[in-house]
Design a protein around this motif. Sequence first.
Motif, mmCIF file in Angstrom:
data_model
loop_
_atom_site.group_PDB
_atom_site.id
_atom_site.type_symbol
_atom_site.label_atom_id
_atom_site.label_comp_id
_atom_site.label_asym_id
_atom_site.label_seq_id
_atom_site.Cartn_x
_atom_site.Cartn_y
_atom_site.Cartn_z
ATOM 1 N N LYS A 196 -39.447 34.840 13.566
ATOM 2 C CA LYS A 196 -39.515 35.500 14.883
ATOM 3 C C LYS A 196 -40.941 35.454 15.434
ATOM 4 O O LYS A 196 -41.153 35.153 16.619
ATOM 5 N N HIS A 197 -41.925 35.726 14.591
ATOM 6 C CA HIS A 197 -43.318 35.677 15.056
ATOM 7 C C HIS A 197 -43.689 34.260 15.491
ATOM 8 O O HIS A 197 -44.342 34.068 16.522
ATOM 9 N N LYS A 198 -43.245 33.285 14.717
ATOM 10 C CA LYS A 198 -43.556 31.893 15.083
ATOM 11 C C LYS A 198 -42.902 31.519 16.411
ATOM 12 O O LYS A 198 -43.461 30.768 17.210
ATOM 13 N N ALA A 199 -41.712 32.039 16.648
ATOM 14 C CA ALA A 199 -41.017 31.739 17.908
ATOM 15 C C ALA A 199 -41.810 32.256 19.110
ATOM 16 O O ALA A 199 -41.679 31.732 20.218
ATOM 17 N N TYR A 200 -42.618 33.280 18.878
ATOM 18 C CA TYR A 200 -43.468 33.815 19.951
ATOM 19 C C TYR A 200 -44.868 33.177 19.911
ATOM 20 O O TYR A 200 -45.779 33.652 20.581
ATOM 21 N N GLY A 201 -45.014 32.134 19.109
ATOM 22 C CA GLY A 201 -46.277 31.395 19.096
ATOM 23 C C GLY A 201 -47.337 31.924 18.161
ATOM 24 O O GLY A 201 -48.486 31.464 18.199
ATOM 25 N N VAL A 202 -46.995 32.897 17.322
ATOM 26 C CA VAL A 202 -47.990 33.460 16.405
ATOM 27 C C VAL A 202 -48.290 32.449 15.291
ATOM 28 O O VAL A 202 -47.376 31.890 14.674
ATOM 29 N N ASP A 203 -49.568 32.229 15.047
ATOM 30 C CA ASP A 203 -50.033 31.335 13.989
ATOM 31 C C ASP A 203 -50.178 32.166 12.707
ATOM 32 O O ASP A 203 -51.064 33.018 12.614
ATOM 33 N N LEU A 204 -49.290 31.954 11.751
ATOM 34 C CA LEU A 204 -49.304 32.727 10.506
ATOM 35 C C LEU A 204 -50.048 31.954 9.425
ATOM 36 O O LEU A 204 -49.685 30.829 9.088
ATOM 37 N N ARG A 205 -51.075 32.566 8.861
ATOM 38 C CA ARG A 205 -51.825 31.969 7.742
ATOM 39 C C ARG A 205 -51.557 32.834 6.515
ATOM 40 O O ARG A 205 -52.138 33.907 6.352
ATOM 41 N N MET A 206 -50.669 32.361 5.651
ATOM 42 C CA MET A 206 -50.231 33.158 4.524
ATOM 43 C C MET A 206 -50.960 32.759 3.242
ATOM 44 O O MET A 206 -51.325 31.596 3.051
ATOM 45 N N GLY A 207 -51.137 33.752 2.343
ATOM 46 C CA GLY A 207 -51.841 33.489 1.095
ATOM 47 C C GLY A 207 -53.308 33.149 1.325
ATOM 48 O O GLY A 207 -53.911 32.422 0.539
ATOM 49 N N VAL A 208 -53.857 33.700 2.383
ATOM 50 C CA VAL A 208 -55.233 33.361 2.786
ATOM 51 C C VAL A 208 -56.055 34.645 2.933
ATOM 52 O O VAL A 208 -55.573 35.631 3.516
ATOM 53 N N GLY A 209 -57.260 34.638 2.415
ATOM 54 C CA GLY A 209 -58.152 35.779 2.575
ATOM 55 C C GLY A 209 -59.200 35.513 3.639
ATOM 56 O O GLY A 209 -59.477 34.359 3.980
ATOM 57 N N VAL A 210 -59.754 36.600 4.180
ATOM 58 C CA VAL A 210 -60.888 36.485 5.106
ATOM 59 C C VAL A 210 -62.137 36.840 4.318
ATOM 60 O O VAL A 210 -62.224 37.921 3.731
ATOM 61 N N GLN A 211 -63.104 35.937 4.308
ATOM 62 C CA GLN A 211 -64.294 36.141 3.466
ATOM 63 C C GLN A 211 -65.484 36.694 4.236
ATOM 64 O O GLN A 211 -66.376 37.299 3.650
ATOM 65 N N THR A 225 -59.696 29.362 2.659
ATOM 66 C CA THR A 225 -59.337 27.933 2.636
ATOM 67 C C THR A 225 -60.502 27.043 3.072
ATOM 68 O O THR A 225 -60.397 25.820 3.017
ATOM 69 N N GLY A 226 -61.592 27.651 3.546
ATOM 70 C CA GLY A 226 -62.706 26.879 4.076
ATOM 71 C C GLY A 226 -62.619 26.718 5.587
ATOM 72 O O GLY A 226 -63.577 26.252 6.217
ATOM 73 N N GLU A 227 -61.495 27.095 6.160
ATOM 74 C CA GLU A 227 -61.323 27.000 7.605
ATOM 75 C C GLU A 227 -61.991 28.193 8.301
ATOM 76 O O GLU A 227 -62.348 29.183 7.660
ATOM 77 N N THR A 228 -62.115 28.092 9.614
ATOM 78 C CA THR A 228 -62.580 29.220 10.414
ATOM 79 C C THR A 228 -61.580 29.461 11.545
ATOM 80 O O THR A 228 -60.891 28.534 11.986
ATOM 81 N N VAL A 229 -61.516 30.705 11.975
ATOM 82 C CA VAL A 229 -60.665 31.075 13.112
ATOM 83 C C VAL A 229 -61.552 31.792 14.123
ATOM 84 O O VAL A 229 -62.234 32.755 13.776
ATOM 85 N N ALA A 230 -61.529 31.332 15.365
ATOM 86 C CA ALA A 230 -62.298 31.976 16.429
ATOM 87 C C ALA A 230 -61.386 32.936 17.183
ATOM 88 O O ALA A 230 -60.196 32.656 17.370
ATOM 89 N N ALA A 231 -61.934 34.063 17.603
ATOM 90 C CA ALA A 231 -61.117 35.055 18.304
ATOM 91 C C ALA A 231 -61.981 35.877 19.256
ATOM 92 O O ALA A 231 -63.182 36.052 19.036
#
Length: 404
Positions: A196-211, A225-231
């Motif tokens: 349902k969240h994906k159907a509304y366009g939500v990007d789910l990052r599971m099993g991932v921590g914020v460092q 994961t080494g990635e970054t998310v801008a917000a």
Amino acid sequence: MKKNVIIIGAGHAGIQAAASLREEGFEGSICIFSEDADFPYQKPPLSKGYLDGSQQKNSIMFRSEAWYENNQVELKLGELVDKVDVSQNTVYATSGVYTFDFLVFATGAYNRELPIPIKGTDQPLYLRTMKDADYLKVALDQENVQDILVIGGGFIGLEIAAYAAKSGKKVTVVEYQPRLMQRVLPPMLSEHFAAKHKAYGVDLRMGVGVQALNQDSRWTASLSTGETVAADQVVVGIGVLPSQNLAQQAGIKCSNGIEVNEFCETSATGVFAIGDCALHPNPFAGGGMVRLESVQNAVDQAKAIASTICGKPVSYHQVPWFWTHQYNLKLQMAGLSEGYDQLIVRGDVEGDKFSVFYFKNNQLIAVDSINKPADHLQARKWIQASYTPDVQKLSDDSIKLNEC
């Protein structure tokens, strides 16, 4: 001689305790202390109807001002209790020293904070109080705020994510566990909500921590994961911890909450703990000690201690139930499903109208219902009565639930 009760906390537990005491005929004085300066209100709507504007401030107040006056319940709002001395039956508060015959800890819980480096002029947003909700709504509704990062895939984080996504924002949810609401839901329901969240366009990052979080002109989250998310805005909902410091400092036995017996009595005579802060023995958890973050638990424990204070001891023995509302999905949960060894799905899964029945050792222990309030009510009655329906009949949707 009339006795007096002091209640610390003005949430569901505290206000219900005062109301139930008067309903039980308690004639002594009742005083409620609350650190929150706002008039006592319900908290569950803050991440749902109050946030999306379908409920207004007046509609989420527990009681009118006249009710407190007519029932002689004194409110001390915006007042901090610094210390409790159980040997002297004394509370030390901002405005002075108060004595009690009975003391009720209804202190609730507080937000768990991110244990990571945070650099910037602002802080990420949390939701606990009405003031938080007012600030959150203004922050999320700004036109120049389009990218929202929600840290935490539990009830609060996902309810806020749903509000932001429905508002047209681009939402990313980062959850440390491998799936949404893992602590309380089985994989199939986690996946249902994720879809349902994906159907509304939500990007789910599971099993991932914020460092780490860094704020310059925008926020940047560094992920495990080494990635970054801008917000443009960051909201945190990673659970709560019991507000037990006052009790602990008073020498009352605490662990994951203020420990109480079946009557919600603490280790100190005449002192009770109820609601989110109380760790209690629950027959629906196999007799184990549990701490429930639930309106139902707060209200029913408050009723039980009011009766006990009035000389009619009542043990707390109610089926736990919870709910969350995200998009068109209203999930109602009855019982505790932990440790189940069999489940049966009944209803229209694709149509978002079904229930999941959980069994352990051939005994019904819990039911989760999506948009099926009648199933939820029936399940609560069954679990309370330790009744287990016929599994074969339950698996057949053509047979009415009350005939199973």
